[in-house]
Write a protein that holds these residues in place. Structure first.
Motif, PDB file in Angstrom:
ATOM      1  N   ASN A 192     -32.802 -28.033  23.327  1.00  0.00           N
ATOM      2  CA  ASN A 192     -32.501 -29.306  22.673  1.00  0.00           C
ATOM      3  C   ASN A 192     -32.117 -29.073  21.222  1.00  0.00           C
ATOM      4  O   ASN A 192     -32.709 -28.234  20.538  1.00  0.00           O
ATOM      5  CB  ASN A 192     -33.697 -30.257  22.725  1.00  0.00           C
ATOM      6  CG  ASN A 192     -33.938 -30.817  24.118  1.00  0.00           C
ATOM      7  OD1 ASN A 192     -35.027 -30.701  24.654  1.00  0.00           O
ATOM      8  ND2 ASN A 192     -32.924 -31.427  24.715  1.00  0.00           N
ATOM      9  N   VAL A 193     -31.113 -29.805  20.766  1.00  0.00           N
ATOM     10  CA  VAL A 193     -30.667 -29.730  19.379  1.00  0.00           C
ATOM     11  C   VAL A 193     -30.740 -31.125  18.759  1.00  0.00           C
ATOM     12  O   VAL A 193     -30.291 -32.110  19.372  1.00  0.00           O
ATOM     13  CB  VAL A 193     -29.221 -29.199  19.273  1.00  0.00           C
ATOM     14  CG1 VAL A 193     -28.759 -29.191  17.813  1.00  0.00           C
ATOM     15  CG2 VAL A 193     -29.120 -27.801  19.868  1.00  0.00           C
ATOM     16  N   TYR A 194     -31.314 -31.200  17.559  1.00  0.00           N
ATOM     17  CA  TYR A 194     -31.372 -32.455  16.819  1.00  0.00           C
ATOM     18  C   TYR A 194     -30.755 -32.240  15.434  1.00  0.00           C
ATOM     19  O   TYR A 194     -31.080 -31.259  14.767  1.00  0.00           O
ATOM     20  CB  TYR A 194     -32.821 -32.928  16.647  1.00  0.00           C
ATOM     21  CG  TYR A 194     -33.537 -33.229  17.940  1.00  0.00           C
ATOM     22  CD1 TYR A 194     -33.416 -34.463  18.556  1.00  0.00           C
ATOM     23  CD2 TYR A 194     -34.340 -32.262  18.545  1.00  0.00           C
ATOM     24  CE1 TYR A 194     -34.077 -34.735  19.752  1.00  0.00           C
ATOM     25  CE2 TYR A 194     -35.003 -32.523  19.736  1.00  0.00           C
ATOM     26  CZ  TYR A 194     -34.872 -33.758  20.331  1.00  0.00           C
ATOM     27  OH  TYR A 194     -35.527 -34.024  21.509  1.00  0.00           O
ATOM     28  N   ILE A 195     -29.883 -33.124  15.040  1.00  0.00           N
ATOM     29  CA  ILE A 195     -29.370 -33.138  13.665  1.00  0.00           C
ATOM     30  C   ILE A 195     -29.928 -34.385  13.006  1.00  0.00           C
ATOM     31  O   ILE A 195     -29.710 -35.507  13.487  1.00  0.00           O
ATOM     32  CB  ILE A 195     -27.835 -33.149  13.624  1.00  0.00           C
ATOM     33  CG1 ILE A 195     -27.271 -31.908  14.310  1.00  0.00           C
ATOM     34  CG2 ILE A 195     -27.340 -33.219  12.175  1.00  0.00           C
ATOM     35  CD1 ILE A 195     -25.751 -31.888  14.387  1.00  0.00           C
ATOM     36  N   ILE A 196     -30.669 -34.189  11.939  1.00  0.00           N
ATOM     37  CA  ILE A 196     -31.338 -35.303  11.268  1.00  0.00           C
ATOM     38  C   ILE A 196     -30.937 -35.358   9.801  1.00  0.00           C
ATOM     39  O   ILE A 196     -30.398 -34.400   9.243  1.00  0.00           O
ATOM     40  CB  ILE A 196     -32.867 -35.175  11.366  1.00  0.00           C
ATOM     41  CG1 ILE A 196     -33.347 -33.938  10.574  1.00  0.00           C
ATOM     42  CG2 ILE A 196     -33.323 -35.105  12.817  1.00  0.00           C
ATOM     43  CD1 ILE A 196     -34.852 -33.856  10.405  1.00  0.00           C
ATOM     44  N   SER A 197     -31.184 -36.499   9.199  1.00  0.00           N
ATOM     45  CA  SER A 197     -31.041 -36.641   7.752  1.00  0.00           C
ATOM     46  C   SER A 197     -32.285 -37.368   7.251  1.00  0.00           C
ATOM     47  O   SER A 197     -32.417 -38.582   7.448  1.00  0.00           O
ATOM     48  CB  SER A 197     -29.781 -37.432   7.396  1.00  0.00           C
ATOM     49  OG  SER A 197     -29.597 -37.500   5.997  1.00  0.00           O
ATOM     50  N   PRO A 198     -33.227 -36.644   6.651  1.00  0.00           N
ATOM     51  CA  PRO A 198     -34.551 -37.207   6.361  1.00  0.00           C
ATOM     52  C   PRO A 198     -34.636 -38.087   5.131  1.00  0.00           C
ATOM     53  O   PRO A 198     -35.706 -38.585   4.801  1.00  0.00           O
ATOM     54  CB  PRO A 198     -35.399 -35.945   6.160  1.00  0.00           C
ATOM     55  CG  PRO A 198     -34.439 -34.962   5.583  1.00  0.00           C
ATOM     56  CD  PRO A 198     -33.128 -35.233   6.268  1.00  0.00           C
ATOM     57  N   SER A 199     -33.503 -38.276   4.443  1.00  0.00           N
ATOM     58  CA  SER A 199     -33.557 -39.043   3.201  1.00  0.00           C
ATOM     59  C   SER A 199     -32.266 -39.812   2.996  1.00  0.00           C
ATOM     60  O   SER A 199     -31.179 -39.338   3.328  1.00  0.00           O
ATOM     61  CB  SER A 199     -33.803 -38.115   1.999  1.00  0.00           C
ATOM     62  OG  SER A 199     -32.928 -36.999   2.050  1.00  0.00           O
ATOM     63  N   SER A 200     -32.406 -40.997   2.440  1.00  0.00           N
ATOM     64  CA  SER A 200     -31.266 -41.851   2.143  1.00  0.00           C
ATOM     65  C   SER A 200     -30.494 -41.308   0.942  1.00  0.00           C
ATOM     66  O   SER A 200     -31.068 -40.628   0.089  1.00  0.00           O
ATOM     67  CB  SER A 200     -31.762 -43.265   1.842  1.00  0.00           C
ATOM     68  OG  SER A 200     -30.737 -44.083   1.348  1.00  0.00           O
ATOM     69  N   PRO A 201     -29.181 -41.563   0.857  1.00  0.00           N
ATOM     70  CA  PRO A 201     -28.462 -41.212  -0.376  1.00  0.00           C
ATOM     71  C   PRO A 201     -29.153 -41.830  -1.582  1.00  0.00           C
ATOM     72  O   PRO A 201     -29.586 -42.987  -1.536  1.00  0.00           O
ATOM     73  CB  PRO A 201     -27.073 -41.824  -0.152  1.00  0.00           C
ATOM     74  CG  PRO A 201     -26.904 -41.822   1.333  1.00  0.00           C
ATOM     75  CD  PRO A 201     -28.280 -42.121   1.882  1.00  0.00           C
ATOM     76  N   SER A 202     -29.269 -41.063  -2.654  1.00  0.00           N
ATOM     77  CA  SER A 202     -30.038 -41.525  -3.810  1.00  0.00           C
ATOM     78  C   SER A 202     -29.408 -42.717  -4.505  1.00  0.00           C
ATOM     79  O   SER A 202     -30.093 -43.461  -5.203  1.00  0.00           O
ATOM     80  CB  SER A 202     -30.203 -40.371  -4.815  1.00  0.00           C
ATOM     81  OG  SER A 202     -28.941 -39.894  -5.241  1.00  0.00           O
ATOM     82  N   VAL A 203     -28.105 -42.920  -4.321  1.00  0.00           N
ATOM     83  CA  VAL A 203     -27.425 -44.008  -5.019  1.00  0.00           C
ATOM     84  C   VAL A 203     -27.838 -45.373  -4.477  1.00  0.00           C
ATOM     85  O   VAL A 203     -27.827 -46.362  -5.195  1.00  0.00           O
ATOM     86  CB  VAL A 203     -25.886 -43.844  -4.922  1.00  0.00           C
ATOM     87  CG1 VAL A 203     -25.392 -44.047  -3.494  1.00  0.00           C
ATOM     88  CG2 VAL A 203     -25.186 -44.805  -5.866  1.00  0.00           C
ATOM     89  N   GLN A 204     -28.221 -45.438  -3.186  1.00  0.00           N
ATOM     90  CA  GLN A 204     -28.596 -46.714  -2.581  1.00  0.00           C
ATOM     91  C   GLN A 204     -29.328 -46.481  -1.275  1.00  0.00           C
ATOM     92  O   GLN A 204     -28.965 -45.598  -0.505  1.00  0.00           O
ATOM     93  CB  GLN A 204     -27.350 -47.570  -2.309  1.00  0.00           C
ATOM     94  CG  GLN A 204     -27.666 -48.937  -1.726  1.00  0.00           C
ATOM     95  CD  GLN A 204     -26.418 -49.724  -1.353  1.00  0.00           C
ATOM     96  OE1 GLN A 204     -25.309 -49.216  -1.446  1.00  0.00           O
ATOM     97  NE2 GLN A 204     -26.592 -50.950  -0.928  1.00  0.00           N
ATOM     98  N   LYS A 205     -30.344 -47.292  -1.021  1.00  0.00           N
ATOM     99  CA  LYS A 205     -31.088 -47.184   0.224  1.00  0.00           C
ATOM    100  C   LYS A 205     -30.188 -47.556   1.390  1.00  0.00           C
ATOM    101  O   LYS A 205     -29.555 -48.605   1.391  1.00  0.00           O
ATOM    102  CB  LYS A 205     -32.303 -48.103   0.194  1.00  0.00           C
ATOM    103  CG  LYS A 205     -33.181 -48.009   1.430  1.00  0.00           C
ATOM    104  CD  LYS A 205     -34.388 -48.920   1.303  1.00  0.00           C
ATOM    105  CE  LYS A 205     -35.267 -48.838   2.539  1.00  0.00           C
ATOM    106  NZ  LYS A 205     -36.451 -49.728   2.436  1.00  0.00           N
ATOM    107  N   GLN A 206     -30.102 -46.675   2.399  1.00  0.00           N
ATOM    108  CA  GLN A 206     -29.302 -46.935   3.581  1.00  0.00           C
ATOM    109  C   GLN A 206     -29.773 -46.058   4.730  1.00  0.00           C
ATOM    110  O   GLN A 206     -30.664 -45.222   4.568  1.00  0.00           O
ATOM    111  CB  GLN A 206     -27.817 -46.719   3.304  1.00  0.00           C
ATOM    112  CG  GLN A 206     -27.477 -45.381   2.671  1.00  0.00           C
ATOM    113  CD  GLN A 206     -26.028 -45.320   2.200  1.00  0.00           C
ATOM    114  OE1 GLN A 206     -25.116 -45.272   3.024  1.00  0.00           O
ATOM    115  NE2 GLN A 206     -25.818 -45.332   0.899  1.00  0.00           N
ATOM    116  N   ALA A 243     -28.769 -33.535  21.448  1.00  0.00           N
ATOM    117  CA  ALA A 243     -28.042 -33.016  22.606  1.00  0.00           C
ATOM    118  C   ALA A 243     -28.913 -31.988  23.309  1.00  0.00           C
ATOM    119  O   ALA A 243     -29.785 -31.371  22.704  1.00  0.00           O
ATOM    120  CB  ALA A 243     -26.714 -32.381  22.164  1.00  0.00           C
ATOM    121  N   GLY A 244     -28.657 -31.814  24.598  1.00  0.00           N
ATOM    122  CA  GLY A 244     -29.403 -30.814  25.345  1.00  0.00           C
ATOM    123  C   GLY A 244     -30.015 -31.366  26.609  1.00  0.00           C
ATOM    124  O   GLY A 244     -29.577 -32.398  27.144  1.00  0.00           O
TER     125      GLY A 244
END
Length: 465
Positions: A266-280, A287-288
């Motif tokens: 199994n493969v996971y691509i994550i983004s653990p933090s919002s862009p610092s310019v604005q919460k989003q 996949a897998g």
């Protein structure tokens, strides 16, 4: 028709972290390796739910580690170092020993001086999160995890320079990482003016770690470094650097995928933090084994295509047939098929992100608008009671509009897909609240204001519950 996590006793799990990346970013950059995974797998947008600032990557990783919303202290107070790395001339090994005594692990990959601060802060939070549960659950079942990444901002042996928060995911509850590499010597390009991750080396180390470990988390740390310098970088230069870092990460993913078998891994691509310019919201790709092409959901959000960080670790543990720790949430990811193209799915999730940004701005606007409405309603009420009796109807309308605003935040959710700007968001609230106020005023003229106010208050309470 969502499918739950399937047992994956013989497979491995690879987690690629791309901090601060939203689906809007992904629409503007060519990422063939990631697109290949999307074609074969499932995607979602991540609601970054942590304690405190959603743009702080450390809290995102701590939340994955705990399987519950968590907080991480600033890296200047606690961060991960290889045992021989130093802070102001003192090795991490010696600092760690002063705080916690000798460790039973002979050759740890990294230690976190100051880690007890992380433990105490989470113990005193409303969630009582326990950072380290994920790695300890794996270790207790003869499974191993390794972590790779380094987002240091400079080469000095100073707390202001170190940034290795990806270590939280692989750390136990004492701040010890058994496997991986977070060091400058092992991961950074040699003697550049500014620290820069060597993506080829990162990929090589990830590939080797997959041969020995059940779970590997690898951070594309240049994204973190670039986002942290955003405030002092020209906008065009920032976007050039950030997009280049996304492409580099995609190339590294392509390198590592040569050793991945999606029929069992199994493969996971994550983004653990919002862009610092604005919460989003941020990206999520899976996949897998057991994952069909389409959208990922979770029992936390109960919405197709929307997940949270705390869903990841229980899902991975469940796939290994490991009992979920009592202090970890038991919310799992699920997958539902969808035949839409890669581009259509990306655009759909980018639109959800746009709506989240609008809601963020809109809610603040609604709070400000509500405060003004209350002030005006009170002022007009005072005037109508004293001299200007003609203003009584206006005071009633304004009061009823104000009462309807909190519940409207929930009730207008189905209409959000058509809202494309903060101005339209505010106009929607004003128009709908005014219409509700007119209906309530009409009902009050028939049955009395007291009954209407009590009934509307009860309705608000039921919807909120």
């Amino acid at each position: 028709n969502a499918t739950e996590p399937k047992l994956n006793k013989d497979g491995r799990v690879l987690i690629i972290s791309m901090p601060h990346v939203s689906w809007n970013h992904m629409l503007n950059v060519k990422t063939p390796a990631i697109d290949s995974l999307i074609k074969k797998g499932s995607i979602a947008t991540t609601s970054v739910r942590t304690i405190g600032n959603s743009a702080y990557t450390g809290s995102g990783y701590a939340s994955i580690s705990a399987g519950e919303r968590a907080v991480a202290p600033d890296a200047a107070l606690s961060t991960f170092l290889s045992p021989q790395e130093k802070i102001d001339g003192v090795s991490a090994k010696d600092l760690f020993r002063r705080e916690q005594g000798k460790t039973k692990i002979e050759s740890p990959a990294a230690l976190a001086p100051g880690f007890q601060l992380t433990i105490r802060r989470n113990a005193s939070s409303e969630y009582k999160s326990k950072v380290g549960l994920f790695a300890e659950a794996l270790d207790g079942n003869n499974r191993s995890i390794a972590a790779f990444g380094n987002a240091d901002s400079c080469f000095l042996e100073s707390v202001e320079c170190y940034a290795r928060s990806v270590g939280y995911v692989a750390s136990d509850s004492n701040g010890i990482i058994r496997n991986g590499d977070l060091s400058r010597e092992g991961l950074l390009k040699n003697k550049t003016d500014t620290p820069e991750l060597d993506m080829k080396v990162l990929g090589d180390k990830t590939q080797k770690a997959l041969e020995k470990n059940d779970v590997v988390i690898t951070e594309c740390s240049n994204l973190e470094r670039i986002d942290q310098s955003r405030s002092k970088t020209k906008q065009n230069i920032y976007w050039k650097n950030f997009n280049a870092a996304i492409k580099e990460c995609d190339s590294m993913i392509g390198q590592v995928m040569k050793d991945i078998d999606l029929s069992k891994d199994n493969v996971y691509i994550i983004s653990p933090s919002s862009p610092s310019v604005q919460k989003q919201t941020t990206i999520f790709v899976s996949a897998g084994k057991g994952i069909e092409p389409g959208y990922t959901s979770s029992s936390t959000t109960r919405r197709e295509g929307v997940v949270t960080l705390v869903d990841l670790s229980p899902t991975i543990l469940s796939s290994f047939d490991i009992k979920i720790p009592e202090d970890m949430g038991d919310n799992f990811l699920s997958w539902s098929g969808n035949a839409k193209s890669i581009q259509d799915r990306k655009e759909y999730l980018a639109k959800i992100n746009d709506q989240s940004k609008i809601r963020e701005m809109g809610v603040n606007s609604v709070i400000a608008f509500m405060s003004v409405m209350i002030f005006i309603a009170v002022l007009i009420s005072i005037l109508s009671l004293s001299r200007v009796t003609k203003l009584r109807n206006a005071a009633k309308i304004l009061s009823l509009m104000t009462m309807s605003l909190p519940i409207l935040v929930i009730l207008v959710q189905p209409l959000m897909r058509s809202v494309v700007s903060p101005l339209r968001f505010m106009l929607l609230f004003i128009v709908v609240s005014f219409l509700i106020a007119l209906v309530l005023k009409y009902l009050a003229s028939k049955v009395g204001y007291v009954k209407v106010l009590i009934g509307f208050a009860a309705f608000n309470l039921i919807v909120l519950i």
